[in-house]
Design an enzyme around this catalytic site. Structure first.
Site, PDB file in Angstrom:
ATOM      1  N   ASP A 232      47.021  47.703  53.054  1.00 19.75           N
ATOM      2  CA  ASP A 232      46.114  48.210  52.035  1.00 19.75           C
ATOM      3  C   ASP A 232      45.977  49.711  52.182  1.00 19.75           C
ATOM      4  O   ASP A 232      46.315  50.272  53.240  1.00 19.75           O
ATOM      5  CB  ASP A 232      44.738  47.540  52.176  1.00 19.75           C
ATOM      6  CG  ASP A 232      43.971  47.458  50.862  1.00 19.75           C
ATOM      7  OD1 ASP A 232      43.861  46.363  50.301  1.00 19.75           O
ATOM      8  OD2 ASP A 232      43.472  48.498  50.393  1.00 19.75           O
TER       9      ASP A 232
ATOM     10  N   VAL B 194      51.360  51.135  47.893  1.00 17.15           N
ATOM     11  CA  VAL B 194      52.559  50.420  47.437  1.00 17.15           C
ATOM     12  C   VAL B 194      53.418  51.227  46.483  1.00 17.15           C
ATOM     13  O   VAL B 194      54.561  50.844  46.193  1.00 17.15           O
ATOM     14  CB  VAL B 194      52.185  49.073  46.798  1.00 17.15           C
ATOM     15  CG1 VAL B 194      51.505  48.158  47.792  1.00 17.15           C
ATOM     16  CG2 VAL B 194      51.324  49.262  45.534  1.00 17.15           C
TER      17      VAL B 194
ATOM     18  N   ASN C  46      50.493  41.449  46.235  1.00 24.35           N
ATOM     19  CA  ASN C  46      49.229  41.205  45.549  1.00 24.35           C
ATOM     20  C   ASN C  46      48.551  42.475  45.046  1.00 24.35           C
ATOM     21  O   ASN C  46      47.781  42.422  44.084  1.00 24.35           O
ATOM     22  CB  ASN C  46      48.276  40.474  46.503  1.00 24.35           C
ATOM     23  CG  ASN C  46      46.848  40.492  46.018  1.00 24.35           C
ATOM     24  OD1 ASN C  46      46.472  39.787  45.085  1.00 24.35           O
ATOM     25  ND2 ASN C  46      46.017  41.326  46.629  1.00 24.35           N
TER      26      ASN C  46
ATOM     27  N   TYR D 174      47.580  46.202  31.208  1.00 24.50           N
ATOM     28  CA  TYR D 174      47.535  45.294  32.350  1.00 24.50           C
ATOM     29  C   TYR D 174      48.396  44.063  32.073  1.00 24.50           C
ATOM     30  O   TYR D 174      49.197  43.638  32.923  1.00 24.50           O
ATOM     31  CB  TYR D 174      46.085  44.885  32.615  1.00 24.50           C
ATOM     32  CG  TYR D 174      45.904  43.910  33.757  1.00 24.50           C
ATOM     33  CD1 TYR D 174      46.009  44.343  35.076  1.00 24.50           C
ATOM     34  CD2 TYR D 174      45.611  42.576  33.517  1.00 24.50           C
ATOM     35  CE1 TYR D 174      45.838  43.455  36.139  1.00 24.50           C
ATOM     36  CE2 TYR D 174      45.432  41.683  34.562  1.00 24.50           C
ATOM     37  CZ  TYR D 174      45.543  42.129  35.871  1.00 24.50           C
ATOM     38  OH  TYR D 174      45.372  41.246  36.902  1.00 24.50           O
TER      39      TYR D 174
ATOM     40  N   LYS E  59      51.778  42.736  34.134  1.00 22.72           N
ATOM     41  CA  LYS E  59      51.896  41.421  34.752  1.00 22.72           C
ATOM     42  C   LYS E  59      53.057  40.627  34.153  1.00 22.72           C
ATOM     43  O   LYS E  59      53.678  39.807  34.840  1.00 22.72           O
ATOM     44  CB  LYS E  59      50.579  40.663  34.615  1.00 22.72           C
ATOM     45  CG  LYS E  59      49.435  41.293  35.424  1.00 22.72           C
ATOM     46  CD  LYS E  59      49.766  41.366  36.913  1.00 22.72           C
ATOM     47  CE  LYS E  59      48.602  41.863  37.753  1.00 22.72           C
ATOM     48  NZ  LYS E  59      48.889  41.820  39.204  1.00 22.72           N
TER      49      LYS E  59
ATOM     50  N   THR F 202      39.090  35.355  37.979  1.00 20.97           N
ATOM     51  CA  THR F 202      38.364  34.988  39.194  1.00 20.97           C
ATOM     52  C   THR F 202      37.244  36.007  39.406  1.00 20.97           C
ATOM     53  O   THR F 202      37.469  37.208  39.246  1.00 20.97           O
ATOM     54  CB  THR F 202      39.331  35.002  40.401  1.00 20.97           C
ATOM     55  OG1 THR F 202      40.457  34.163  40.103  1.00 20.97           O
ATOM     56  CG2 THR F 202      38.650  34.503  41.652  1.00 20.97           C
TER      57      THR F 202
ATOM     58  N   THR G 208      36.055  38.045  41.351  1.00 27.19           N
ATOM     59  CA  THR G 208      36.134  39.068  42.395  1.00 27.19           C
ATOM     60  C   THR G 208      35.615  40.375  41.794  1.00 27.19           C
ATOM     61  O   THR G 208      35.204  40.434  40.628  1.00 27.19           O
ATOM     62  CB  THR G 208      37.594  39.256  42.834  1.00 27.19           C
ATOM     63  OG1 THR G 208      38.365  39.639  41.682  1.00 27.19           O
ATOM     64  CG2 THR G 208      38.163  37.974  43.423  1.00 27.19           C
TER      65      THR G 208
END
Length: 267
Positions: free
Chosen positions: A39, A66, A92, A161, A165, A196, A198
């Protein structure tokens, strides 16, 4: 019956300091894998590693942005040395930008595409280099890329987005074909998580409401639940369990596939 047991395996998970990534790292560790938490957030990353170690897992933190080839090379080398190899890579790490196409900010969009698409492509590149015959690990393995239900539906406010994906889906399939054709011994699949709650999921609900697409964040989440045949939002362990499955020998004849983990929303 083939087991989901990952004892002896070594995994690297990007974006693993929090949210879905931390949940995936935890699930892999519970299945027996040693885990490198990768990370850009060093403080949260070390906290996640401490939590995994407290639960009895072997875990290491690896700093990784990344978007950068050199950082991937360094991170993979560090993970292989610290864990004694690498068998599983979970791509991820990702960012989400909510905006209408008529208003989107090009700089923010460039960052999103760089993290989500280039970051995943670099993850595949360095996983292949490490796990193919003659690589630093050299015993093959599994790559799991994290796409999104947004790749399969048209949800307003997240066009870029969604595009990123969808790109992950295509990267996954071409990578699987190349791995097979060139004898790398690496299976590569992706999952399409549903919404989700998060930090990223909650941010999406707030921002789509802010654009006037829904009356409130609660209404936005409710609309997603209504579109989902199973009638609820996803949970972190729903996504993490799918990653463990695709990483395990239970999925040993699965490659180039996209697994919806969205309660049926994208069907």
């Amino acid at each position: 019956m083939t087991s989901y047991d990952l004892t002896g395996r070594k995994a690297l998970v990007t974006g693993a300091a929090q949210g879905l990534g931390a949940g995936m790292a935890s699930a892999l560790a519970q299945a027996g894998a040693a885990v490198a938490v990768a990370d850009i957030n060093d403080d949260l990353g070390h906290e996640t590693v401490d939590s995994l170690r407290a639960a009895g897992a072997k875990a290491e933190f690896v700093h990784l942005d990344v978007r950068h080839d050199a950082e991937w090379e360094s991170a993979m080398s560090t993970a292989v040395a610290a864990l004694g190899g690498i068998d599983i890579v979970v791509n991820n790490a990702g960012v989400e930008v909510t905006d209408l196409l008529i208003d989107f900010d090009a700089e923010a969009a460039s960052t999103l595409l760089s993290v989500n698409v280039l970051g995943t492509a670099l993850g595949i590149k360095h996983a292949f280099r490490a796990m193919r015959p003659g690589g630093a690990a050299g015993a093959g393995g599994a790559v799991v890329n994290i796409a999104s239900v947004a790749a399969t539906i048209a949800f307003p406010g997240i066009a870029l987005y969604s595009a990123s994906k969808s790109a992950i889906d295509r990267l996954t399939r071409v990578a699987a074909a190349e791995s097979g054709k060139l004898g790398y011994g690496v299976r590569i699949n992706c999952i399409y998580p549903g919404l989700t709650p998060t930090a990223m999921g909650n941010k999406l609900a707030v921002e789509t409401a802010g654009l006037g697409l829904f009356d409130s964040p609660e209404a936005a989440a409710g609309a997603v639940a209504e579109l989902t045949p199973l009638g609820r939002l996803g949970q972190v362990d729903d996504m993490a369990d799918a990653v463990v499955f695709l990483s395990s020998d239970a999925a040993k004849f699965i490659t180039g596939a996209g697994l919806p983990v969205d309660g049926g929303m994208g069907m």
